[in-house]
Structures are given as structure tokens and as C-alpha cells.
Design an enzyme around this catalytic site. Structure first.
Site, PDB file in Angstrom:
ATOM      1  N   ASN A  78       0.800  -1.225   0.000  1.00 14.19           N
ATOM      2  CA  ASN A  78       0.000   0.000   0.000  1.00 14.19           C
ATOM      3  C   ASN A  78       0.832   1.275   0.000  1.00 14.19           C
ATOM      4  OD1 ASN A  78      -1.536  -2.106   2.112  1.00 14.19           O
ATOM      5  ND2 ASN A  78      -2.745  -1.394   0.383  1.00 14.19           N
ATOM      6  N   ILE A  85       1.047   6.859   0.176  1.00  7.23           N
ATOM      7  CA  ILE A  85       0.334   5.855   0.958  1.00  7.23           C
ATOM      8  C   ILE A  85      -1.105   5.741   0.462  1.00  7.23           C
ATOM      9  CG2 ILE A  85      -0.386   5.186   3.290  1.00  7.23           C
ATOM     10  CD1 ILE A  85       1.808   7.309   4.242  1.00  7.23           C
ATOM     11  N   CYS A  86      -1.539   4.519   0.218  1.00  3.67           N
ATOM     12  CA  CYS A  86      -2.928   4.271  -0.161  1.00  3.67           C
ATOM     13  C   CYS A  86      -3.676   3.883   1.109  1.00  3.67           C
ATOM     14  CB  CYS A  86      -3.004   3.156  -1.196  1.00  3.67           C
ATOM     15  SG  CYS A  86      -4.686   2.836  -1.746  1.00  3.67           S
ATOM     16  N   HIS A  87      -4.443   4.836   1.645  1.00  3.23           N
ATOM     17  CA  HIS A  87      -5.189   4.604   2.883  1.00  3.23           C
ATOM     18  C   HIS A  87      -6.439   5.470   2.858  1.00  3.23           C
ATOM     19  CE1 HIS A  87      -6.213   4.336   7.084  1.00  3.23           C
ATOM     20  NE2 HIS A  87      -5.269   3.425   7.267  1.00  3.23           N
ATOM     21  N   ASP A 122      -6.394  -3.362  -1.955  1.00  7.36           N
ATOM     22  CA  ASP A 122      -6.398  -1.966  -2.391  1.00  7.36           C
ATOM     23  C   ASP A 122      -4.947  -1.501  -2.522  1.00  7.36           C
ATOM     24  OD1 ASP A 122      -7.258   0.563  -3.090  1.00  7.36           O
ATOM     25  OD2 ASP A 122      -7.630   1.200  -1.026  1.00  7.36           O
TER      26      ASP A 122
END
Length: 193
Positions: A78, A85-87, A122
Site C-alpha cells: 500500500n 500511501i494508499c489509505h 487496495d
């Protein structure tokens, strides 16, 4: 004005009651430029690592989420090579979960949790995500190697083949000035990694 007072409160809270394994401080004199460090969790491939993050706080904060990115390279599904950052907590609805009631402390804690429990469904890095899903042992080995190379603070003891730091040179000169030559009597100690 709201951003400045809120950030001041949040930074005060982070300095007096930081979440476990997280430190955060204001970089230079700009209130919108913050740095943080997250300690890699025990039992994870990031254990023993200290990961630095840059936090940019937008003008419309807290109505817009802060922009965070890792400065320390990390092997994670992620988090991409440039530290993005993928959050969900870092994105506005409808795609994200940011809301003004969240704060920098809670987002840093959720990123710390993401380091412990990656979300391969994701991903930002599809190849690492695939590795995490289908060859977890290889993922773990690579993540540990990256942690050792990039995030583990090197022991400041004498390391063979490396030049001493100015502090080590100064302490060496002090020992010589006092006439104690322990280095000649005792064999050099090995540094732990």
C-alpha cells in the site's frame, strides 16, 4: 486561523501523549510542515526499523486530509516507491474516509496498523500485493531486507571499514589526552546489528 489553532493543539497532544511507537514534531518554522517517525511493529517484517514520514497540512485542514508520505523506503503493497500511501483516512469521501473529527495522531496510528496488516485488495504496488497474497514468505524476506537496508538505525560503535564520526574521533582524542589506551589492551568490541 482554524488550521493554526487546531495544529497547535494536535502537536501539543502528540508531544505530551504520543501514540505508542510514534513521534511527531514540527519541521523548521512552518506549521504546515510536520515530520513523524513510526517504529516498525514487533513480529512484523518492519520490526527494528524506524520509518520517517513527511506530513503536509493543507490550507483547508481539518476539512481536507493531511498529505502524508514515507521518506524512508518501505517494501509494502500500500506504499509506492515515492512513499505515497494508499489509505482511506488520507482521502476525502466518497472514495475515502477522511472527516474533520480525525486528526494527525489517529491517521498516524492507522498507518502504523496498515504496516502491521497490509491491505492487498487496495494496493498501490500490484506486484508486491500479489507477492503478499500468493508468496508471503518471499514478501516477508524482501520487506525484512528493505527494513534492514533503509530503516534500521546503525550502531554508532566502531565499524570496520567505516570512517569514525566526528563524535567518535573527539572521544578518541579525549581518551588519548587522559593517557588511557584501552583500545590497545581490550580487543575491539563487535557492533550489534
Amino acid at each position: 486561523m482554524q488550521r493554526a489553532s487546531r495544529l497547535k493543539r494536535e502537536l501539543q497532544m502528540l508531544s505530551t501523549e504520543p501514540p505508542p511507537g510514534i513521534t511527531c514534531w514540527q519541521a523548521e518554522e512552518r506549521i504546515d510542515d510536520i515530520r513523524a517517525q513510526i517504529v516498525g511493529g514487533t513480529g512484523t517484517p518492519y520490526e527494528g526499523g524506524l520509518f520517517s514520514l513527511q506530513i503536509n497540512v493543507p490550507e483547508r485542514y481539518p476539512f481536507e486530509p493531511p498529505k502524508m508520505r514515507f521518506l524512508t523506503p518501505i517494501y509494502h503493497p500500500n506504499i509506492d516507491n515515492s512513499g505515497r500511501i494508499c489509505h482511506d483516512a488520507l482521502k476525502l469521501p466518497p472514495k475515502g474516509a477522511w472527516k474533520p473529527s480525525l486528526n494527525i495522531s489517529t491517521v498516524l496510528s492507522s498507518i502504523q496498523l496498515l504496516m502491521t496488516e497490509p491491505n492487498p485488495d487496495d494496493p498501490l504496488m500490484a506486484d508486491i500485493s500479489s507477492e503478499f497474497k500468493y508468496n508471503k514468505q518471499l514478501f516477508t524476506e524482501k520487506a525484512r531486507k528493505w527494513t534492514q537496508e533503509h530503516a534500521v538505525q546503525k550502531n554508532m560503535g566502531v565499524v570496520e571499514g567505516k570512517e569514525n564520526t566526528p563524535d567518535q574521533k573527539a572521544s578518541s582524542r579525549k581518551r588519548e589526552a587522559f593517557g588511557t589506551h584501552q583500545e590497545a589492551v581490550e580487543p575491539p568490541k563487535k557492533s550489534c546489528v
